[in-house]
Scaffold this motif. Structure first.
Motif, short mmCIF file in Angstrom:
data_model
loop_
_atom_site.label_atom_id
_atom_site.label_comp_id
_atom_site.label_asym_id
_atom_site.label_seq_id
_atom_site.Cartn_x
_atom_site.Cartn_y
_atom_site.Cartn_z
N ILE A 1 -66.96 50.91 -59.22
CA ILE A 1 -66.45 49.92 -58.61
C ILE A 1 -65.35 50.17 -57.86
O ILE A 1 -64.24 50.53 -58.40
CB ILE A 1 -66.17 48.50 -59.29
N PRO A 2 -65.18 50.14 -56.25
CA PRO A 2 -64.09 50.69 -55.72
C PRO A 2 -62.92 49.66 -55.91
O PRO A 2 -62.99 48.46 -56.38
CB PRO A 2 -64.46 50.63 -54.16
N LEU A 3 -61.88 49.90 -55.41
CA LEU A 3 -60.44 49.35 -55.58
C LEU A 3 -60.78 47.85 -54.80
O LEU A 3 -61.24 47.88 -53.64
CB LEU A 3 -59.33 49.73 -54.91
N MET A 4 -60.73 46.99 -55.58
CA MET A 4 -60.74 45.55 -54.90
C MET A 4 -59.84 44.47 -55.26
O MET A 4 -59.25 44.51 -56.50
CB MET A 4 -62.25 44.84 -55.26
N PRO A 5 -59.37 43.66 -54.60
CA PRO A 5 -58.33 42.67 -55.17
C PRO A 5 -58.80 41.75 -56.53
O PRO A 5 -59.88 41.11 -56.56
CB PRO A 5 -58.01 41.66 -54.07
N LYS B 1 -60.71 52.67 -66.16
CA LYS B 1 -60.11 51.68 -65.27
C LYS B 1 -58.90 51.96 -64.57
O LYS B 1 -58.01 52.62 -65.25
CB LYS B 1 -60.16 50.33 -65.90
N LYS B 2 -58.68 51.72 -63.24
CA LYS B 2 -57.52 52.00 -62.58
C LYS B 2 -57.18 50.50 -61.89
O LYS B 2 -57.70 49.94 -61.37
CB LYS B 2 -57.68 53.03 -61.50
N GLU C 1 -54.98 45.40 -57.66
CA GLU C 1 -56.39 45.94 -56.96
C GLU C 1 -56.55 46.63 -58.33
O GLU C 1 -56.00 47.45 -59.06
CB GLU C 1 -56.18 46.80 -55.94
N ALA C 2 -58.04 46.83 -58.60
CA ALA C 2 -58.51 47.44 -59.67
C ALA C 2 -59.78 48.08 -59.41
O ALA C 2 -60.56 47.64 -58.54
CB ALA C 2 -58.64 46.52 -60.68
#
Length: 295
Positions: A37-41, A56-57, A82-83
């Motif tokens: 999953i790309p960075l999303m809010p 996880k980032k 964002e994660a």
């Protein structure tokens, strides 16, 4: 290796579908994703977060945190971030757990532990979120908690005491001060944590920097300096970010744009639409159900 495959399999079996699955323990959620999953809010809740498989980032301002098996993340306040989810595929999906912080239980533990001050010296925390190494006692408590989920009577009788043990082990760990920060009125809490708690409770009305500074007991310039050092954003940027994340969550639940606009503290629909598009890159009316469920 502290996290073994049997625990990963048990948690995966608890998932009802991709995304988030609540468990019989109200504060415990399971997360599964077969795709990166790309960075999303998203809005990170006060919680202790574990990744059993994958990585996880989390990005908050200029600071980022990564955690994977054998590490965990403590977040002491509600934070717009964002994660992203990394290093997963259909054969090895992302598997995670999130235990919400029960401030009442943590507060009770802190009072009990204060009687042993000579053995519980806490390191001052310069941030509100941190990842750190998983310890054997924390891993053992987590495994016991997962094991009781499959037996309703065991879960009903034992889960609360196991959660208490897990909080206790985290409090004793190197980032225990962060868990202390989640109890907003404790004298030893980071000075900024109570300010963030106040913003959480009042962001939906017209609060300004002077009011926040008064709550903090600081001058406006001192508050700005300390707040930005801890959160990477200014107090009013934090207020705006929290409003917009709340707005996106409400839109994904089917609320009307006008209802959301006034519900999160905006008095001007045009200003709300401009700021929403500037922040997320889409208009409120085009916002989709994309609030992250990758906790």
């Amino acid at each position: 290796m502290i996290i073994d495959q049997s625990l990963v399999n048990k948690v995966f079996d608890l998932a009802k579908s991709e995304g988030v699955t609540p468990t019989a323990v109200s504060t415990l959620n399971v997360y599964v994703s077969s795709n990166e999953i790309p960075l999303m809010p998203m809005v990170l809740q006060p919680a202790i977060c574990f990744v059993l498989q994958g990585k996880k980032k989390v990005v908050a301002g200029r600071v980022h945190y990564e955690y994977s098996p054998n590490t965990y993340l403590i977040n002491s306040v509600i934070r717009p971030v964002e994660a992203s989810v990394l290093d997963v595929n259909k054969d090895q999906p992302y598997v995670g757990l999130s235990l919400g912080i029960d401030r009442h239980v943590v507060g009770q533990l802190m009072m009990e532990m204060n009687r042993w001050d000579h053995e519980t010296k806490y390191v001052e925390q310069a941030t509100l979120t941190q990842s750190t190494s998983l310890t054997v006692p924390i891993s053992n408590a987590l495994e016991r908690l997962v094991n009781v989920l499959s037996e309703p009577m065991d879960c009903d009788i034992l889960a609360s005491s196991i959660c208490r043990d897990l909080y206790y082990q985290v409090l004793k760990g190197p980032c225990g001060g962060l868990l202390r920060n989640s109890v907003s009125h404790h004298a030893g809490a980071n000075r900024i944590a109570p300010v963030v708690h106040y913003i959480e409770q009042h962001f939906e009305r017209n609060i300004d920097i002077e009011e926040i500074a008064d709550v903090a007991g600081m001058s406006v310039s001192s508050l700005h300096e300390h707040f930005k050092l801890v959160t990477s954003v200014s107090p009013m940027q934090y207020v705006k970010s929290l409003r917009l994340h709340k707005a996106r969550s409400m839109l994904s639940q089917g609320y009307q744009v006008s209802e959301v606009c006034f519900g999160v503290g905006y008095s001007s629909p045009s200003q709300f639409s401009r700021e929403f598009k500037r922040y997320f890159g889409i208009t409120p009316s085009n916002a989709k159900s994309s609030v992250a469920t990758i906790g």
